[in-house]
Design a protein around this motif. Structure first.
Motif, short mmCIF file in Angstrom:
data_model
loop_
_atom_site.label_atom_id
_atom_site.label_comp_id
_atom_site.label_asym_id
_atom_site.label_seq_id
_atom_site.Cartn_x
_atom_site.Cartn_y
_atom_site.Cartn_z
N ARG A 154 43.62 52.92 47.72
CA ARG A 154 43.19 51.82 46.84
C ARG A 154 43.49 52.13 45.38
O ARG A 154 43.81 51.23 44.60
CB ARG A 154 41.69 51.55 47.02
CG ARG A 154 41.31 50.97 48.36
CD ARG A 154 39.87 50.51 48.33
NE ARG A 154 39.43 49.98 49.63
CZ ARG A 154 38.27 49.37 49.83
NH1 ARG A 154 37.41 49.25 48.82
NH2 ARG A 154 37.94 48.91 51.01
N SER A 155 43.35 53.39 45.01
CA SER A 155 43.59 53.77 43.62
C SER A 155 45.04 53.49 43.22
O SER A 155 45.31 53.06 42.09
CB SER A 155 43.26 55.25 43.41
OG SER A 155 44.04 56.06 44.28
N LYS A 156 45.98 53.70 44.14
CA LYS A 156 47.39 53.41 43.84
C LYS A 156 47.62 51.91 43.71
O LYS A 156 48.41 51.47 42.86
CB LYS A 156 48.28 53.99 44.94
CG LYS A 156 48.47 55.49 44.89
CD LYS A 156 49.52 55.94 45.88
CE LYS A 156 49.78 57.43 45.75
NZ LYS A 156 50.85 57.89 46.68
N ILE A 157 46.95 51.15 44.54
CA ILE A 157 47.08 49.68 44.46
C ILE A 157 46.59 49.19 43.11
O ILE A 157 47.24 48.38 42.44
CB ILE A 157 46.30 49.01 45.60
CG1 ILE A 157 46.94 49.35 46.95
CG2 ILE A 157 46.24 47.51 45.40
CD1 ILE A 157 46.17 48.83 48.14
N LEU A 158 45.43 49.71 42.68
CA LEU A 158 44.86 49.28 41.40
C LEU A 158 45.72 49.75 40.23
O LEU A 158 45.93 49.01 39.27
CB LEU A 158 43.44 49.82 41.25
CG LEU A 158 42.62 49.20 40.12
CD1 LEU A 158 42.41 47.71 40.37
CD2 LEU A 158 41.28 49.91 39.98
N LEU A 159 46.22 50.96 40.33
CA LEU A 159 47.07 51.49 39.26
C LEU A 159 48.35 50.67 39.12
O LEU A 159 48.81 50.40 38.01
CB LEU A 159 47.41 52.96 39.54
CG LEU A 159 48.31 53.65 38.50
CD1 LEU A 159 47.66 53.62 37.13
CD2 LEU A 159 48.62 55.09 38.93
N SER A 160 48.92 50.28 40.25
CA SER A 160 50.15 49.47 40.21
C SER A 160 49.89 48.13 39.53
O SER A 160 50.74 47.60 38.80
CB SER A 160 50.69 49.26 41.62
OG SER A 160 49.82 48.46 42.40
N LYS A 161 48.71 47.58 39.75
CA LYS A 161 48.35 46.31 39.12
C LYS A 161 48.22 46.48 37.61
O LYS A 161 48.67 45.63 36.83
CB LYS A 161 47.04 45.77 39.71
CG LYS A 161 47.19 45.23 41.13
CD LYS A 161 45.86 44.71 41.66
CE LYS A 161 46.04 44.05 43.03
NZ LYS A 161 46.82 42.80 42.93
N TYR A 162 47.61 47.57 37.19
CA TYR A 162 47.44 47.80 35.75
C TYR A 162 48.79 48.05 35.08
O TYR A 162 49.03 47.54 33.97
CB TYR A 162 46.51 48.98 35.50
CG TYR A 162 46.22 49.19 34.03
CD1 TYR A 162 45.34 48.34 33.34
CD2 TYR A 162 46.84 50.22 33.32
CE1 TYR A 162 45.08 48.53 32.00
CE2 TYR A 162 46.58 50.40 31.98
CZ TYR A 162 45.70 49.56 31.32
OH TYR A 162 45.47 49.74 29.98
N ILE A 163 49.65 48.80 35.72
CA ILE A 163 50.98 49.04 35.17
C ILE A 163 51.75 47.72 35.05
O ILE A 163 52.48 47.49 34.07
CB ILE A 163 51.76 50.05 36.03
CG1 ILE A 163 51.11 51.43 35.94
CG2 ILE A 163 53.22 50.13 35.58
CD1 ILE A 163 51.74 52.47 36.84
N ALA A 164 51.56 46.83 36.01
CA ALA A 164 52.20 45.52 35.95
C ALA A 164 51.70 44.74 34.74
O ALA A 164 52.48 44.04 34.06
CB ALA A 164 51.91 44.73 37.23
N VAL A 165 50.41 44.87 34.42
CA VAL A 165 49.87 44.21 33.23
C VAL A 165 50.55 44.74 31.98
O VAL A 165 50.92 43.98 31.07
CB VAL A 165 48.34 44.44 33.14
CG1 VAL A 165 47.80 43.94 31.80
CG2 VAL A 165 47.63 43.73 34.28
N LEU A 166 50.74 46.06 31.91
CA LEU A 166 51.42 46.66 30.76
C LEU A 166 52.87 46.19 30.67
O LEU A 166 53.40 45.99 29.56
CB LEU A 166 51.37 48.19 30.86
CG LEU A 166 49.97 48.83 30.83
CD1 LEU A 166 50.10 50.34 30.86
CD2 LEU A 166 49.20 48.38 29.60
N ILE A 167 53.52 46.02 31.81
CA ILE A 167 54.91 45.54 31.82
C ILE A 167 54.99 44.13 31.24
O ILE A 167 55.88 43.82 30.44
CB ILE A 167 55.48 45.57 33.25
CG1 ILE A 167 55.68 47.02 33.70
CG2 ILE A 167 56.80 44.81 33.32
CD1 ILE A 167 56.12 47.17 35.14
#
Length: 314
Positions: free
Chosen positions: A146-159
């Protein structure tokens, strides 16, 4: 991890709202041209213009009187203006007379508030929308933490934050270059009581960087709220409410209580802190950096803790 980030980005690339946001941002940056041309065509004062040295000396006298009286106004603002004017006088550097592409981009940096709003909408719905639409279970059945899923979402926000700032810069640069050209003077920057000479491009990039830091904090707050609440509309609504009220309330409280400087909203605008005009008096650059990092970590700890522990069966 890369595939997860791609997946999150593709979700938004397929939404019409992303292209609406992009079109609004580009349209507003181009619309700034209209205001510049209108101001340029406004009639000038009936009095003849003063020599630039006389004008700066006159301004400094006025600013000095205000500082001596200490009766009203932002003291740090007048100190900054005096320092910049004295530097110009000492180095025979007249204020720029030609409006250039760099001036146009600098004026359009104010549109970063629109970027902040768009990023808040994306970050605020990044996690909560999965619960609202019922797609969260499709994510959880994958053999991915789950932590990877959430991290990927946050990185997408930064993108998307980077994409919006790139659109603002590129559109402003193209319009400014076509209508105003590149002729300009070095940019004077006032930091911590000293005047520095930068190239116009470096000054613009630095200001965009400072604005992006503020946007990143608002995005982090919205992302945390999105991780806590299951309802998409509620998460976005609360995030936007905090965006419009957080700074104002902090400033009002800061007029009476110095502890308001511990608010996260008092440590977001680094440009004002660097120039000596913090939102709350007594806030230093080092203090803002420490508080920014502290809140950044705390918000992410809350986001990841809630998301990884949450029961999604309901």
């Amino acid at each position: 991890m890369i595939n997860l980030i791609k997946n999150e980005c593709i979700k938004w690339f397929k939404r019409p709202s992303f292209y609406v946001m992009s079109s609004i941002l580009v349209g507003l940056s181009v619309l700034g041209l209209v205001f510049v041309l209108l101001l340029d065509n406004m009639p000038s004062s009936a009095d003849g213009p003063l020599d630039w040295r006389q004008q700066l000396e006159s301004d400094n006298e006025t600013y000095s009187e205000i500082l001596e009286s200490n009766s009203f106004g932002d003291i740090s603002y007048y100190e900054r203006q005096i320092a910049l004017n004295e530097y110009r006088l000492e180095n025979n550097l007249p204020p720029t007379e030609n409006y250039s592409v760099w001036n146009f981009i600098e004026d359009n940096i104010g549109l970063s508030s629109i970027i902040t709003l768009f990023v808040i909408i994306i970050a605020g719905g990044m996690v909560a929308s999965e619960f609202s639409w019922g797609t969260i279970k499709l994510l959880m059945i994958r053999p991915i933490k789950r932590s990877k899923i959430l991290l990927s979402k946050y990185i997408a926000v930064l993108i998307f934050t980077f994409i919006f700032f790139s659109l603002l810069f590129v559109s402003s640069f193209i319009v400014g270059a076509i209508f105003f050209g590149f002729e300009s003077q070095p940019s004077l920057q006032y930091f911590n009581g000293e005047v520095f000479v930068w190239s116009p491009f470096a000054a613009i990039v630095f200001k965009l960087f400072l604005q992006s830091i503020a946007v990143m904090m608002y995005a982090t707050i919205a992302f945390m709220i999105s991780s806590v609440f299951r309802n998409n509309s509620l998460a976005i609504g609360i995030s936007i409410f905090l965006y419009f009220t957080g700074t104002t309330v902090t400033q009002l409280v800061g007029m009476k209580y110095e502890w308001a400087k511990f608010s996260p909203f008092a440590n977001i605008n680094f440009e004002s802190v660097i120039q000596g005009s913090p939102l709350v008096e007594g806030t230093t650059l080092l203090f803002s950096i420490v508080m920014f990092l502290l809140y950044f970590i705390v918000f992410h700890v809350i986001s990841f803790t809630v998301f990884t522990k949450r029961d999604i069966a309901a």
